[in-house]
Design a protein around this motif. Structure first.
Motif, PDB file in Angstrom:
ATOM      1  N   ALA A   9       0.915  -1.242   0.116  1.00  0.00           N
ATOM      2  CA  ALA A   9       0.037   0.075   0.029  1.00  0.00           C
ATOM      3  C   ALA A   9       0.673   1.459   0.043  1.00  0.00           C
ATOM      4  N   ARG A  10       2.077   1.263   0.681  1.00  0.00           N
ATOM      5  CA  ARG A  10       2.837   2.452   0.691  1.00  0.00           C
ATOM      6  C   ARG A  10       3.490   2.541  -0.771  1.00  0.00           C
ATOM      7  N   LEU A  11       4.039   1.551  -1.205  1.00  0.00           N
ATOM      8  CA  LEU A  11       4.468   1.466  -2.757  1.00  0.00           C
ATOM      9  C   LEU A  11       3.605   2.095  -3.704  1.00  0.00           C
ATOM     10  N   LEU A  12       2.321   1.641  -3.514  1.00  0.00           N
ATOM     11  CA  LEU A  12       1.317   2.338  -4.269  1.00  0.00           C
ATOM     12  C   LEU A  12       0.954   3.552  -4.067  1.00  0.00           C
ATOM     13  N   ASP A  13       0.998   4.014  -3.036  1.00  0.00           N
ATOM     14  CA  ASP A  13       0.761   5.616  -2.583  1.00  0.00           C
ATOM     15  C   ASP A  13       1.894   6.328  -3.167  1.00  0.00           C
ATOM     16  N   ALA A  14       3.105   5.702  -3.119  1.00  0.00           N
ATOM     17  CA  ALA A  14       4.270   6.522  -3.575  1.00  0.00           C
ATOM     18  C   ALA A  14       4.176   6.539  -5.166  1.00  0.00           C
ATOM     19  N   LEU A  15       3.688   5.381  -5.859  1.00  0.00           N
ATOM     20  CA  LEU A  15       3.647   5.352  -7.241  1.00  0.00           C
ATOM     21  C   LEU A  15       2.894   6.350  -7.976  1.00  0.00           C
ATOM     22  N   ASN A  16       1.661   6.319  -7.609  1.00  0.00           N
ATOM     23  CA  ASN A  16       0.556   7.114  -8.347  1.00  0.00           C
ATOM     24  C   ASN A  16       0.828   8.551  -8.283  1.00  0.00           C
ATOM     25  N   PRO A  17       1.473   9.260  -7.509  1.00  0.00           N
ATOM     26  CA  PRO A  17       1.618  10.619  -7.697  1.00  0.00           C
ATOM     27  C   PRO A  17       2.760  11.102  -8.542  1.00  0.00           C
ATOM     28  N   ARG A  18       3.505   9.922  -8.978  1.00  0.00           N
ATOM     29  CA  ARG A  18       4.630  10.067  -9.869  1.00  0.00           C
ATOM     30  C   ARG A  18       3.860  10.134 -11.448  1.00  0.00           C
ATOM     31  N   ILE A  19       2.745   9.565 -11.530  1.00  0.00           N
ATOM     32  CA  ILE A  19       2.302   9.475 -12.672  1.00  0.00           C
ATOM     33  C   ILE A  19       1.314  10.697 -13.271  1.00  0.00           C
ATOM     34  N   ASP A  20       1.984  11.247 -14.327  1.00  0.00           N
ATOM     35  CA  ASP A  20       1.279  12.577 -14.560  1.00  0.00           C
ATOM     36  C   ASP A  20       0.020  12.669 -15.272  1.00  0.00           C
ATOM     37  N   ASP A  21      -0.636  11.494 -15.659  1.00  0.00           N
ATOM     38  CA  ASP A  21      -2.061  11.494 -16.309  1.00  0.00           C
ATOM     39  C   ASP A  21      -2.835  10.618 -15.115  1.00  0.00           C
ATOM     40  N   ALA A  22      -3.892  11.151 -14.581  1.00  0.00           N
ATOM     41  CA  ALA A  22      -4.685  10.297 -13.601  1.00  0.00           C
ATOM     42  C   ALA A  22      -5.521   9.193 -14.319  1.00  0.00           C
ATOM     43  N   ASP A  23      -5.628   9.278 -15.629  1.00  0.00           N
ATOM     44  CA  ASP A  23      -6.098   8.134 -16.409  1.00  0.00           C
ATOM     45  C   ASP A  23      -5.105   6.931 -16.363  1.00  0.00           C
ATOM     46  N   THR A  45       5.093  -9.337 -10.023  1.00  0.00           N
ATOM     47  CA  THR A  45       3.989  -8.704 -10.498  1.00  0.00           C
ATOM     48  C   THR A  45       4.306  -6.922 -10.797  1.00  0.00           C
ATOM     49  N   TRP A  46       5.368  -6.604 -10.095  1.00  0.00           N
ATOM     50  CA  TRP A  46       5.591  -5.214 -10.599  1.00  0.00           C
ATOM     51  C   TRP A  46       6.261  -5.147 -11.919  1.00  0.00           C
ATOM     52  N   ARG A  47       7.076  -5.989 -12.152  1.00  0.00           N
ATOM     53  CA  ARG A  47       7.791  -6.209 -13.463  1.00  0.00           C
ATOM     54  C   ARG A  47       6.997  -6.454 -14.640  1.00  0.00           C
ATOM     55  N   THR A  48       5.998  -7.481 -14.369  1.00  0.00           N
ATOM     56  CA  THR A  48       5.244  -7.852 -15.437  1.00  0.00           C
ATOM     57  C   THR A  48       3.889  -7.456 -15.796  1.00  0.00           C
ATOM     58  N   LYS A  49       3.404  -6.668 -14.790  1.00  0.00           N
ATOM     59  CA  LYS A  49       1.975  -6.109 -14.771  1.00  0.00           C
ATOM     60  C   LYS A  49       1.897  -4.523 -14.688  1.00  0.00           C
ATOM     61  N   ILE A  50       2.675  -4.134 -13.891  1.00  0.00           N
ATOM     62  CA  ILE A  50       2.623  -2.696 -13.756  1.00  0.00           C
ATOM     63  C   ILE A  50       3.521  -1.748 -14.636  1.00  0.00           C
ATOM     64  N   LEU A  51       4.859  -2.186 -14.691  1.00  0.00           N
ATOM     65  CA  LEU A  51       5.770  -1.606 -15.422  1.00  0.00           C
ATOM     66  C   LEU A  51       5.477  -1.393 -16.872  1.00  0.00           C
ATOM     67  N   PRO A  52       4.858  -2.536 -17.502  1.00  0.00           N
ATOM     68  CA  PRO A  52       4.528  -2.499 -18.931  1.00  0.00           C
ATOM     69  C   PRO A  52       3.418  -1.578 -19.164  1.00  0.00           C
ATOM     70  N   LEU A  53       2.391  -1.337 -18.238  1.00  0.00           N
ATOM     71  CA  LEU A  53       1.431  -0.446 -18.567  1.00  0.00           C
ATOM     72  C   LEU A  53       2.328   0.865 -18.599  1.00  0.00           C
ATOM     73  N   GLU A 107       5.117   1.770 -19.669  1.00  0.00           N
ATOM     74  CA  GLU A 107       5.970   1.753 -20.499  1.00  0.00           C
ATOM     75  C   GLU A 107       4.990   2.188 -22.002  1.00  0.00           C
ATOM     76  N   GLU A 108       3.931   1.318 -21.987  1.00  0.00           N
ATOM     77  CA  GLU A 108       2.852   1.958 -22.957  1.00  0.00           C
ATOM     78  C   GLU A 108       2.503   3.407 -22.812  1.00  0.00           C
ATOM     79  N   HIS A 109       2.473   3.895 -21.642  1.00  0.00           N
ATOM     80  CA  HIS A 109       1.886   5.278 -21.379  1.00  0.00           C
ATOM     81  C   HIS A 109       3.134   6.187 -21.771  1.00  0.00           C
ATOM     82  N   HIS A 110       4.320   5.938 -21.702  1.00  0.00           N
ATOM     83  CA  HIS A 110       5.391   6.970 -21.939  1.00  0.00           C
ATOM     84  C   HIS A 110       6.034   6.313 -23.265  1.00  0.00           C
ATOM     85  N   TYR A 111       5.383   5.615 -24.326  1.00  0.00           N
ATOM     86  CA  TYR A 111       5.958   5.220 -25.363  1.00  0.00           C
ATOM     87  C   TYR A 111       6.436   6.402 -26.285  1.00  0.00           C
TER      88      TYR A 111
END
Length: 604
Positions: free
Chosen positions: A534-548, A570-578, A580-584
């Motif tokens: 939960a702490r990691l997710l709370d740290a991750l989302n503010p770094r993403i510039d697009d709320a969508d 899970t972080w390597r195969t599920k979250i980071l690929p999403l 990477e697509e956003h910042h392609y």
């Protein structure tokens, strides 16, 4: 044992069960049952539902139990593609003789229903076309239109003044039968109106003539509409064929009209919905209680009729259960008022959309709420939209069907999930029970193409529209609710057309706001796990510039995350690929910016 005799001149009939397309088949018999209508033979090999719904009568329950006990109904083997979500089936191991077609339909469906309307030929004609009218209810109600018959207002000029109601049958031959079947009337219309009416007009005329000549009875309620006012009366005579100028009113029934009338704007919504059906004769029996409420039964002098009216159970009101503490706890929603607002939105709007980034639990929440409000999974149907999804897939269209005997393929009009659920919700006994259609990924289809004329019904539940394929006048029942889900990472809500946005309430599920924001922390606490994810997710989302493109908690609410190395995997195969697509194409080192090591070293 002698075999029962099939009624001459009648075909085989079938019922198609919802969800998996299973079928039951049978035929009418020459023998009569205890209620005065023909018995019905349910054929060996038919499939029937194993569920028993609240609307199933005591006798039907006992009949099913006896058949089950003596081996006439056994568990059907699992079929490819058949859902295993409560739609269990039994197979009929021998021909079963039923007291009536309605008894056979109740056996098949698991709830009481009208057999003459449920059983259909392969061409779609109801069994009622082949019966006399002995099966009909003792008291029915009818709307007959007469304010514009070839430009003449018969309501004002004749009906109310002279005490009758009429129908035009200018091209009919003299009718020798007092109670002709619909199949006989179809022949008369085909011959008499050849060149004078289109195929669709002739089909509608057959239905109207059959209702007026054979379904209406002395004592039935009749209504007509003129100048924004509804007039009510009681049929007092049998149908007669007479002469009239231009043949405009040559089929007549005498009526005792009430002196008062009722403004359209003050009529109940369910009655206004029926009045919008564009036919000259419309069966109003489904809203008979609403009509009785207008008259107060003040003109009822028949003691038997009064007793029957009093015996009818008061109609149950449609509502949704209040939000319970246990539901809020199960969904890990700390604010019950938020769930209560969803309930109010559904009651007011009938349809809403959950939208937000992936992993925010939109589909899960939709399914849980639908099952809670509807009383179980039986009242819930789920579909998923995709770019090639069409109106024919969603509502109704012609589909190739193979004849099991000849192996020939023909196109048949086939109901889609919305039509099936709407028909189920509108059946007698179900109208107070909420039914839910969940549309997953609702924004991935061409919505105008998929919904067609149904767009109108989403906004106007008290109206009906003429359907594209079947030609039926169709309303969306008020107890049918629609919940859609929309992944904003696929397509922004701003791209959904304005017509769709106006007809749905939109509720956001965002990792940056409650109840989604704290969901993972509450789940980890309930499961007794380390709160680090939960702490990691709370740290991750503010770094993403697009709320969508924020990351939802459901990615980290799966058992595999908490096995050895599961969080990193899970972080390597599920979250980071999403991400990477956003910042392609932007040249950003996604792993360095959003990786676990970075988040642990410099939490946002």
């Amino acid at each position: 044992m002698p075999q029962p005799d099939r009624l001459p001149g009648t075909p085989e009939f079938r019922i198609k069960l919802p969800q998996d397309g299973a079928e039951a088949r049978g035929c009418l018999l020459t023998q009569f049952g205890g209620n005065g209508t023909n018995k019905f033979l349910l054929r060996e090999g038919s499939l029937v539902t194993a569920e028993e719904w609240p609307g199933l009568g005591r006798h039907a329950r006992r009949f099913r139990a006896e058949l089950r006990a003596d081996g006439a109904l056994v568990d059907a083997p699992a079929a490819p593609g058949r859902p295993q979500d409560g739609s269990a089936r039994w197979v009929v191991t021998r021909d079963i003789e039923c007291n009536s077609s309605s008894a056979a339909a109740a056996l098949v469906y698991g709830y009481d229903t009208s057999g003459p309307e449920s059983w259909r030929t392969d061409e779609g004609h109801p069994l009622s076309d082949y019966l006399s009218t002995g099966w009909r209810p003792p008291h029915k109600a009818w709307l007959v239109r007469g304010s514009n018959v070839s430009g003449h207002n018969l309501v004002r000029q004749l009906w109310l003044k002279e005490g009758f109601v009429s129908l035009s049958g200018a091209h009919l031959p003299p009718l020798e039968e007092s109670d002709p079947t619909k199949s006989a009337l179809r022949r008369f219309v085909e011959e008499g109106y050849e060149g004078a009416a289109s195929y669709h007009q002739k089909q509608g005329l057959v239905d109207e003539l059959h209702a007026f000549l054979t379904q209406m009875r002395v004592g039935d309620t009749v209504a007509t509409y003129d100048d924004d006012r509804l007039y009510l009366g009681r049929i007092t005579g049998d149908a007669v064929q007479t002469t009239s100028p231009g043949g405009l009113s040559n089929l007549r029934r005498s009526v005792t009209w009430r002196a008062d009338s009722h403004p359209y704007d003050e009529l109940p919504g369910e009655l206004r919905q029926k009045l919008s059906v564009q036919h000259d004769v419309v069966d109003l029996t489904g809203v008979l209680d609403a009509l009785d409420g207008l008259t107060g039964q003040a003109d009822s002098t028949d003691e038997t009729e009064v007793a029957e009216t009093l015996e009818r159970a008061a109609p149950k009101e449609l509502t949704l259960p209040e939000i319970s503490g246990s539901l809020a706890a199960e969904l890990l929603v700390h604010d019950r008022a938020w769930l209560q607002e969803l309930r109010e939105l559904l009651l007011d709007e009938k349809q809403l959309v959950f939208y937000g980034p992936p992993g925010t639990g939109k589909t899960y929440l939709a399914m849980k709420l639908a099952e809670y409000f509807g009383g179980g999974p039986e009242q819930v149907k789920i579909v998923q939209f995709h770019p090639s999804y069409s109106y024919e897939d969603f509502f109704e269209g012609f589909r190739p069907v193979e004849d099991p005997e000849t192996r020939e393929v023909a196109f048949r009009l086939t109901a889609g999930p919305l039509r099936e659920l709407a028909d189920l919700a509108s059946r007698e006994g179900n109208r107070h029970i909420p039914h839910f259609l969940i549309i997953d990924e609702i924004n991935r289809a061409n919505l105008a193409k998929v919904f067609g004329e149904l767009y109108f019904l989403l906004e106007y539940r008290d109206r009906s529209v003429r359907l594209t394929y079947s030609g039926d006048d169709f309303p969306l029942p008020p107890n049918l609710f629609v919940i859609g889900t929309m992944n904003t990472a696929d397509r922004s809500i701003a791209l959904v057309d304005a017509a769709m946005r106006r007809r749905f309430a939109f509720v956001e599920l965002s990792p940056r706001t409650e109840p989604t924001a704290g969901l993972l922390g509450r789940w980890l606490e309930r499961e007794g796990r380390d709160p680090e994810p939960a702490r990691l997710l709370d740290a991750l989302n503010p770094r993403i510039d697009d709320a969508d493109f924020a990351i939802g908690p459901s990615y980290l609410m799966k058992p595999g995350v908490y096995r050895d190395g599961g969080l990193e995997r899970t972080w390597r195969t599920k979250i980071l690929p999403l991400l990477e697509e956003h910042h392609y194409g932007e040249g950003i080192d996604v792993a360095a910016r959003y990786g676990l090591d970075s988040l642990r070293e410099r939490p946002a």
